[in-house]
Design a protein around this motif. Structure first.
Motif, PDB file in Angstrom:
ATOM      1  N   GLY A   1     -25.610 -33.502 -84.904  1.00  0.00           N
ATOM      2  CA  GLY A   1     -26.753 -33.417 -85.239  1.00  0.00           C
ATOM      3  C   GLY A   1     -27.695 -33.706 -84.150  1.00  0.00           C
ATOM      4  N   ASP A   2     -29.203 -33.826 -84.732  1.00  0.00           N
ATOM      5  CA  ASP A   2     -30.417 -34.078 -83.673  1.00  0.00           C
ATOM      6  C   ASP A   2     -30.631 -35.506 -83.265  1.00  0.00           C
ATOM      7  OD1 ASP A   2     -30.309 -31.540 -83.614  1.00  0.00           O
ATOM      8  OD2 ASP A   2     -32.084 -31.180 -84.874  1.00  0.00           O
ATOM      9  N   LYS A   3     -29.976 -36.332 -84.039  1.00  0.00           N
ATOM     10  CA  LYS A   3     -30.225 -37.811 -83.865  1.00  0.00           C
ATOM     11  C   LYS A   3     -29.855 -38.057 -82.507  1.00  0.00           C
ATOM     12  CE  LYS A   3     -32.473 -41.403 -85.351  1.00  0.00           C
ATOM     13  NZ  LYS A   3     -33.881 -41.476 -85.486  1.00  0.00           N
ATOM     14  N   ARG A   4     -30.704 -38.854 -81.688  1.00  0.00           N
ATOM     15  CA  ARG A   4     -30.542 -39.400 -80.327  1.00  0.00           C
ATOM     16  C   ARG A   4     -30.725 -40.838 -80.048  1.00  0.00           C
ATOM     17  NH1 ARG A   4     -27.675 -35.409 -80.799  1.00  0.00           N
ATOM     18  NH2 ARG A   4     -28.091 -33.450 -79.742  1.00  0.00           N
ATOM     19  N   GLY A   5     -31.113 -41.629 -81.093  1.00  0.00           N
ATOM     20  CA  GLY A   5     -31.535 -42.894 -80.770  1.00  0.00           C
ATOM     21  C   GLY A   5     -31.507 -43.814 -82.154  1.00  0.00           C
ATOM     22  N   LEU A   6     -32.131 -44.938 -82.003  1.00  0.00           N
ATOM     23  CA  LEU A   6     -32.090 -45.886 -83.185  1.00  0.00           C
ATOM     24  C   LEU A   6     -33.136 -45.082 -84.176  1.00  0.00           C
ATOM     25  CD1 LEU A   6     -32.629 -49.208 -81.329  1.00  0.00           C
ATOM     26  CD2 LEU A   6     -30.720 -48.309 -82.494  1.00  0.00           C
ATOM     27  N   GLY A   7     -32.875 -45.751 -85.504  1.00  0.00           N
ATOM     28  CA  GLY A   7     -33.622 -45.290 -86.840  1.00  0.00           C
ATOM     29  C   GLY A   7     -32.814 -44.668 -87.628  1.00  0.00           C
ATOM     30  N   ASP A   8     -33.642 -44.091 -88.537  1.00  0.00           N
ATOM     31  CA  ASP A   8     -33.007 -43.381 -89.712  1.00  0.00           C
ATOM     32  C   ASP A   8     -32.473 -42.075 -89.368  1.00  0.00           C
ATOM     33  OD1 ASP A   8     -33.023 -42.951 -92.740  1.00  0.00           O
ATOM     34  OD2 ASP A   8     -33.928 -40.940 -92.218  1.00  0.00           O
ATOM     35  N   LEU A   9     -31.268 -41.736 -89.951  1.00  0.00           N
ATOM     36  CA  LEU A   9     -30.520 -40.597 -89.664  1.00  0.00           C
ATOM     37  C   LEU A   9     -31.114 -39.302 -89.702  1.00  0.00           C
ATOM     38  CD1 LEU A   9     -27.561 -39.172 -89.313  1.00  0.00           C
ATOM     39  CD2 LEU A   9     -27.145 -39.624 -91.660  1.00  0.00           C
ATOM     40  N   HIS A  10     -32.007 -39.366 -90.674  1.00  0.00           N
ATOM     41  CA  HIS A  10     -32.625 -37.872 -91.150  1.00  0.00           C
ATOM     42  C   HIS A  10     -34.110 -37.909 -90.153  1.00  0.00           C
ATOM     43  CE1 HIS A  10     -29.969 -38.630 -94.378  1.00  0.00           C
ATOM     44  NE2 HIS A  10     -29.706 -37.421 -93.880  1.00  0.00           N
ATOM     45  N   ASP A  11     -34.566 -39.003 -89.421  1.00  0.00           N
ATOM     46  CA  ASP A  11     -35.805 -39.000 -88.823  1.00  0.00           C
ATOM     47  C   ASP A  11     -35.559 -38.438 -87.242  1.00  0.00           C
ATOM     48  OD1 ASP A  11     -38.388 -39.382 -88.003  1.00  0.00           O
ATOM     49  OD2 ASP A  11     -37.884 -41.501 -87.487  1.00  0.00           O
ATOM     50  N   THR A  12     -35.808 -36.945 -87.058  1.00  0.00           N
ATOM     51  CA  THR A  12     -35.532 -36.348 -85.955  1.00  0.00           C
ATOM     52  C   THR A  12     -36.578 -35.505 -85.757  1.00  0.00           C
ATOM     53  OG1 THR A  12     -34.183 -34.538 -87.195  1.00  0.00           O
ATOM     54  CG2 THR A  12     -33.103 -36.289 -86.175  1.00  0.00           C
ATOM     55  N   LYS A  13     -36.961 -35.112 -84.429  1.00  0.00           N
ATOM     56  CA  LYS A  13     -38.174 -34.095 -84.163  1.00  0.00           C
ATOM     57  C   LYS A  13     -38.348 -32.984 -85.110  1.00  0.00           C
ATOM     58  CE  LYS A  13     -37.943 -35.340 -79.253  1.00  0.00           C
ATOM     59  NZ  LYS A  13     -38.083 -34.956 -78.047  1.00  0.00           N
ATOM     60  N   ARG A  14     -37.442 -32.141 -85.283  1.00  0.00           N
ATOM     61  CA  ARG A  14     -37.473 -30.997 -85.879  1.00  0.00           C
ATOM     62  C   ARG A  14     -37.117 -30.883 -87.411  1.00  0.00           C
ATOM     63  NH1 ARG A  14     -36.748 -26.431 -81.524  1.00  0.00           N
ATOM     64  NH2 ARG A  14     -38.699 -26.805 -80.035  1.00  0.00           N
ATOM     65  N   ASP A  15     -36.865 -32.198 -87.805  1.00  0.00           N
ATOM     66  CA  ASP A  15     -35.770 -32.410 -89.256  1.00  0.00           C
ATOM     67  C   ASP A  15     -34.607 -31.696 -89.314  1.00  0.00           C
ATOM     68  OD1 ASP A  15     -38.121 -33.985 -90.256  1.00  0.00           O
ATOM     69  OD2 ASP A  15     -39.093 -32.125 -91.095  1.00  0.00           O
ATOM     70  N   GLY A  16     -34.066 -31.501 -88.024  1.00  0.00           N
ATOM     71  CA  GLY A  16     -32.545 -30.869 -87.962  1.00  0.00           C
ATOM     72  C   GLY A  16     -31.644 -31.752 -88.929  1.00  0.00           C
ATOM     73  N   ASN A  17     -31.545 -32.747 -88.917  1.00  0.00           N
ATOM     74  CA  ASN A  17     -30.479 -33.356 -89.714  1.00  0.00           C
ATOM     75  C   ASN A  17     -30.976 -33.278 -91.331  1.00  0.00           C
ATOM     76  OD1 ASN A  17     -29.166 -34.170 -87.520  1.00  0.00           O
ATOM     77  ND2 ASN A  17     -29.377 -36.374 -87.801  1.00  0.00           N
ATOM     78  N   LYS A  18     -32.125 -33.408 -91.592  1.00  0.00           N
ATOM     79  CA  LYS A  18     -32.569 -32.993 -93.139  1.00  0.00           C
ATOM     80  C   LYS A  18     -31.911 -31.585 -93.326  1.00  0.00           C
ATOM     81  CE  LYS A  18     -36.502 -36.047 -93.199  1.00  0.00           C
ATOM     82  NZ  LYS A  18     -38.101 -36.174 -93.178  1.00  0.00           N
TER      83      LYS A  18
END
Length: 155
Positions: free
Chosen positions: A27-44
């Protein structure tokens, strides 16, 4: 939906298994924080398509075609790898989309998704089908590839 990769991310190396038609995508997660908090909502979006795939008996016209591309390394050039669908034969809903922990090359520990996709035998995609899909008609389009429709109906 477009998935584009080049396997250059050492922390999350996407992998293409050509012999079995499987694609492992991180997925798009590249750092700390919520798994679903990504730039383009890719993980959502990943979570949603896998939930939809396993949860509802029959997709609606909203289920997106997933086009897979590989970056060639030359400017913005990409190579079309095929139409992908969530999951893999013999893999349960607990296995095809998993949240995993890893430590980045910078020593940061965080979570990301590992998603398994099957690449269908669709070497060419019609622009007409893509236009129909943009208008919410992917399933009813006369240009929809038969392997994709078969997967949608049988999964």
């Amino acid at each position: 939906m477009v998935l584009q990769t080049d396997s250059s991310n050492l922390d999350w190396p996407d992998e293409l298994d050509i012999e079995n038609g499987l694609f492992t995508y991180y997925g798009d997660k590249r750092g700390l924080g919520d798994l679903h908090d990504t730039k383009r909502d890719g993980n959502k979006i990943l979570r949603s398509i896998f939930e939809y795939c396993h949860g509802k008996p029959s997709p609606t016209t909203a289920f997106p075609p997933i086009l897979l591309f590989w970056k060639t390394g030359t400017y913005h050039d990409t190579r079309f790898l095929g139409v992908a669908v969530p999951g893999a034969k013999g893999m349960s809903s607990d296995e095809d989309l998993t949240a995993i922990w890893s430590t980045s090359s910078k020593g940061v520990r965080f979570q990301n998704y590992r998603a398994m996709f099957t690449i269908l035998n669709v070497p060419v995609v019609s622009r007409c089908w893509l236009r129909d899909a943009q208008n919410g008609l992917a399933l009813t389009s006369p240009y929809a590839p038969k392997p994709w429709l078969d997967w949608i109906n049988k999964r």
